[in-house]
Motif scaffolding. Structure first.
Motif, PDB file in Angstrom:
ATOM      1  N   ASN A 143       0.805  -1.232   0.000  1.00 53.44           N
ATOM      2  CA  ASN A 143       0.000   0.000   0.000  1.00 53.44           C
ATOM      3  C   ASN A 143       0.828   1.267   0.000  1.00 53.44           C
ATOM      4  OD1 ASN A 143       1.015  -0.306   2.582  1.00 53.44           O
ATOM      5  ND2 ASN A 143      -0.904   0.132   3.646  1.00 53.44           N
ATOM      6  N   TRP A 144       2.167   1.159   0.192  1.00 54.73           N
ATOM      7  CA  TRP A 144       2.961   2.333   0.533  1.00 54.73           C
ATOM      8  C   TRP A 144       2.905   3.427  -0.525  1.00 54.73           C
ATOM      9  CZ3 TRP A 144       6.698   5.831  -0.479  1.00 54.73           C
ATOM     10  CH2 TRP A 144       7.185   6.564   0.619  1.00 54.73           C
ATOM     11  N   LYS A 145       2.924   3.082  -1.792  1.00 57.70           N
ATOM     12  CA  LYS A 145       2.928   4.100  -2.840  1.00 57.70           C
ATOM     13  C   LYS A 145       1.531   4.472  -3.322  1.00 57.70           C
ATOM     14  CE  LYS A 145       7.628   3.891  -4.495  1.00 57.70           C
ATOM     15  NZ  LYS A 145       8.532   3.886  -5.675  1.00 57.70           N
ATOM     16  N   HIS A 146       0.524   3.993  -2.602  1.00 58.45           N
ATOM     17  CA  HIS A 146      -0.853   4.344  -2.938  1.00 58.45           C
ATOM     18  C   HIS A 146      -1.496   5.264  -1.915  1.00 58.45           C
ATOM     19  CE1 HIS A 146      -1.128   1.577  -6.358  1.00 58.45           C
ATOM     20  NE2 HIS A 146      -0.371   0.775  -5.635  1.00 58.45           N
ATOM     21  N   LEU A 147      -0.940   5.321  -0.712  1.00 60.40           N
ATOM     22  CA  LEU A 147      -1.489   6.197   0.326  1.00 60.40           C
ATOM     23  C   LEU A 147      -0.415   6.534   1.344  1.00 60.40           C
ATOM     24  CD1 LEU A 147      -1.984   4.274   3.091  1.00 60.40           C
ATOM     25  CD2 LEU A 147      -3.878   3.463   1.699  1.00 60.40           C
ATOM     26  N   ARG A 271       5.981  10.189  -9.237  1.00 60.80           N
ATOM     27  CA  ARG A 271       5.143   9.126  -8.679  1.00 60.80           C
ATOM     28  C   ARG A 271       5.281   7.859  -9.517  1.00 60.80           C
ATOM     29  NH1 ARG A 271       5.181  11.815  -4.683  1.00 60.80           N
ATOM     30  NH2 ARG A 271       3.740  13.465  -4.147  1.00 60.80           N
ATOM     31  N   TYR A 273       3.154   5.139  -9.334  1.00 55.89           N
ATOM     32  CA  TYR A 273       1.846   4.634  -9.724  1.00 55.89           C
ATOM     33  C   TYR A 273       0.860   5.794  -9.821  1.00 55.89           C
ATOM     34  CZ  TYR A 273       3.846   0.215  -8.099  1.00 55.89           C
ATOM     35  OH  TYR A 273       4.648  -0.876  -7.911  1.00 55.89           O
ATOM     36  N   LEU A 275      -2.230   7.994  -8.889  1.00 58.54           N
ATOM     37  CA  LEU A 275      -2.838   8.208  -7.586  1.00 58.54           C
ATOM     38  C   LEU A 275      -4.339   8.399  -7.724  1.00 58.54           C
ATOM     39  CD1 LEU A 275      -0.203  10.681  -6.070  1.00 58.54           C
ATOM     40  CD2 LEU A 275      -0.429   8.231  -5.632  1.00 58.54           C
ATOM     41  N   LEU A 276      -5.070   8.006  -6.695  1.00 61.59           N
ATOM     42  CA  LEU A 276      -6.510   8.272  -6.666  1.00 61.59           C
ATOM     43  C   LEU A 276      -6.735   9.783  -6.663  1.00 61.59           C
ATOM     44  CD1 LEU A 276      -7.627   5.531  -4.134  1.00 61.59           C
ATOM     45  CD2 LEU A 276      -8.012   5.570  -6.605  1.00 61.59           C
ATOM     46  N   ASP A 280      -4.057  12.960  -6.006  1.00 61.84           N
ATOM     47  CA  ASP A 280      -3.365  13.363  -7.224  1.00 61.84           C
ATOM     48  C   ASP A 280      -2.950  14.828  -7.112  1.00 61.84           C
ATOM     49  OD1 ASP A 280      -2.363  13.740  -9.722  1.00 61.84           O
ATOM     50  OD2 ASP A 280      -4.180  13.173 -10.809  1.00 61.84           O
ATOM     51  N   TRP A 314       5.677  11.665  -0.168  1.00 62.67           N
ATOM     52  CA  TRP A 314       4.339  12.211   0.099  1.00 62.67           C
ATOM     53  C   TRP A 314       4.471  13.622   0.655  1.00 62.67           C
ATOM     54  CZ3 TRP A 314       0.501   9.664  -1.995  1.00 62.67           C
ATOM     55  CH2 TRP A 314       0.596   8.279  -2.176  1.00 62.67           C
ATOM     56  N   HIS A 322      -5.342  12.984   3.037  1.00 63.31           N
ATOM     57  CA  HIS A 322      -5.589  11.597   3.429  1.00 63.31           C
ATOM     58  C   HIS A 322      -6.090  11.504   4.866  1.00 63.31           C
ATOM     59  CE1 HIS A 322      -5.290   7.291   3.171  1.00 63.31           C
ATOM     60  NE2 HIS A 322      -4.556   7.254   4.274  1.00 63.31           N
TER      61      HIS A 322
END
Length: 397
Positions: A143-147, A271, A273, A275-276, A280, A314, A322
Motif C-alpha cells: 500500500n505504501w505508494k498508494h497512500l 510518482r 503509480y 494516484l486516486l 493526485d 508524500w 488523506h
C-alpha cells in the motif's frame, strides 16, 4: 513587499525579517505572563506588548499564553498580523524597546496540541527500515505508494525543545529470546522530522482537499519523534507503533509561518503509480507540494546526518487530504509530522536505525540530540526553522 533595513541581524542569518517565526515566551524577570513573541536573529520581539502599545486590532490574539487563538483566526488574519509586524520593522518600531535577548527569556511549548499524527512519507526511510525489519520480504508494503501511511500518537507527550527525555521502559523480545523481558529500552533512537501545525479547524464529515492546505495549516516546525526500537519491534505487529513512540515527541519552540516558505516550494519526486483523485497532485496550475528544507542532525555536537526534505515522496498537502478523507475533522492545534526524513545517500539518513543498519550504537544516557534546518528564502536569503533539542535522562526505576 518593501525592502527591509538590516536591523540587528547579520547578513545570512536564517532568522531575518523574511522568517519571523512565532513562539511563546516569558521574560526571566517577569515569568508570570507568557505571551507571543517573534524571533529576529538572536532576539525575541515582544509583539504582544507592541500591539497593545500601538493600538493593534490583533492585540488580544497576540497577548496569549499559546498560539491557538491566533491560529484559529484563519489565514486572512495570519497574513494581516504578519504584514503588521513587517510594517513595524520598516517603521523602526520593532525591534526597539521590544527586543529581548534569547538568553533572557524562557521559551514554552508554543501551542496546545490537539491531536498528533505521524506519517511515514520518505521512500528512502521506509525502504531502509523494511530491509532491516523484513530482510526476507519486500521492503515496501503493497500500500505504501498508494497512500500516506501514518499512525496516531499521543498529544500529551509532545514537549518543547530543551525538555529532557527520560529513557522509556517496556517489554522487549529479540527473535532469539525465549520470552519477553521488561526494562529500560536498550535501543533508544531519534527520528528527524518536519511537523505541520493546523490553525483553522474543519467540520466532522467534511474532507479537506489538497487545494485547501494553505487555509488550514498555520506553520511548520522541526520534530524529533524519539523511538524505542526494541519496544517497537516487539509490539508493532499487527497494529503498529504504540509504547515505543508515545513516551516523548520533541518540537521546536518556534513555528515558522507557511508563508515564509514560499520560495522553498519544489516538486516532489516522480510518482511510480497513478494516484486516486484526492491524492493526485499533478493537476495543472497546482502549486508544487514539496519543500526544499535542509536538515542537520547532531549528537553531542557532532553532525551525523544532513537529510533533505525535498526527497519526501508524500507531501504535507497529501497527508492532510488523506488524514481527513474519511471525514475526520481537524482541530486547532493538530500536529502532523512527516515521519523520518531520509535521503538516498549514507550521510542523509534521519535516524540511528538506518545510520547503523539496526546494529547500534544507540543513544546513551546523557546524549544530547539537536536538529536544525533552513530553506531557501526570497532574494537568496535563508529561512530558518527553530532547532529542536533534547537530552536523554536515565530511566525511572
Amino acid at each position: 513587499m518593501p525592502q527591509h533595513s538590516p536591523h540587528e541581524t547579520p547578513e545570512g542569518d536564517p532568522f531575518g525579517p523574511d522568517t519571523l517565526p512565532y513562539g511563546v515566551f516569558t521574560p526571566r524577570d517577569a515569568p508570570e505572563h507568557p505571551r507571543i513573541g517573534v524571533r529576529l536573529g538572536a532576539s525575541v520581539l515582544d509583539v504582544a506588548t507592541a500591539a497593545r502599545d500601538h493600538g493593534s486590532a490583533y492585540a488580544d490574539l497576540l497577548d496569549q499564553p499559546v498560539l491557538n487563538p491566533l491560529m484559529a483566526a484563519g489565514r486572512p488574519v495570519w497574513e494581516a498580523v504578519r504584514a503588521e509586524i513587517r510594517d513595524r520593522l520598516d517603521q523602526g518600531v520593532l525591534p526597539g524597546a521590544y527586543a529581548r535577548s534569547l538568553d533572557a527569556v524562557t521559551l514554552h511549548l508554543p501551542f496546545e496540541v490537539a491531536d498528533y499524527v505521524d506519517f511515514y512519507a520518505s521512500e528512502h526511510h521506509a525502504t531502509n527500515v523494511g530491509r532491516i525489519f523484513r530482510p526476507d520480504g519486500e521492503p515496501l508494503t503493497p500500500n505504501w505508494k498508494h497512500l500516506p501511511i501514518g499512525y496516531h500518537g499521543r498529544a500529551g507527550t509532545v514537549v518543547v525543545s530543551g525538555t529532557d527525555v527520560v529513557r522509556p521502559r517496556g517489554q522487549r523480545k529479540a527473535p532469539s529470546d525465549p520470552a519477553p523481558s521488561f526494562g529500560p529500552s536498550q535501543r533508544l533512537d531519534i527520528e528527524a522530522e518536519v511537523g505541520f501545525v493546523v490553525g483553522t479547524p474543519s467540520a466532522v464529515g467534511t474532507p479537506v482537499p489538497q487545494s485547501a492546505f494553505r487555509d488550514h495549516v498555520f506553520g511548520v516546525c522541526l520534530v524529533n519523534d524519539w523511538s524505542a526500537r526494541d519496544i517497537q519491534a516487539w509490539e508493532y505487529v499487527p497494529l503498529g507503533p504504540f509504547l515505543g513512540k508515545s513516551f516523548a515527541t520533541s518540537v521546536s519552540a518556534w513555528i515558522t509561518p507557511l508563508e515564509a516558505l514560499d520560495a522553498a516550494r519544489t516538486a516532489p519526486p516522480a510518482r511510480t503509480y497513478p494516484l486516486l483523485p484526492y491524492l493526485d497532485d499533478a493537476a495543472a496550475g497546482s502549486e508544487p507540494g514539496g519543500l526544499d528544507l535542509r536538515l542537520e542532525v547532531r549528537v553531542n555536537g557532532e553532525a551525523v546526518s544532513r537529510p533533505p526534505f525535498s526527497s519526501m515522496y508524500w507531501t504535507a498537502a497529501q497527508q492532510l487530504a488523506h488524514m481527513t478523507v474519511n471525514g475526520a475533522s481537524l482541530r486547532t492545534g493538530d500536529l502532523f509530522a512527516s515521519g523520518t526524513v531520509s535521503g538516498p545517500e549514507p550521510d542523509q539518513l534521519g535516524c540511528l536505525l538506518e545510520l547503523t543498519r539496526g546494529k547500534g550504537p544507540w543513544l546513551a544516557d546523557g546524549d544530547e540530540v539537536t536538529i536544525t534546518a533552513w530553506a531557501p528564502g526570497p532574494g537568496g536569503s535563508r529561512v530558518g526553522l527553530g532547532e529542536v533539542t533534547g537530552r536523554v535522562r536515565p530511566a525511572v526505576a
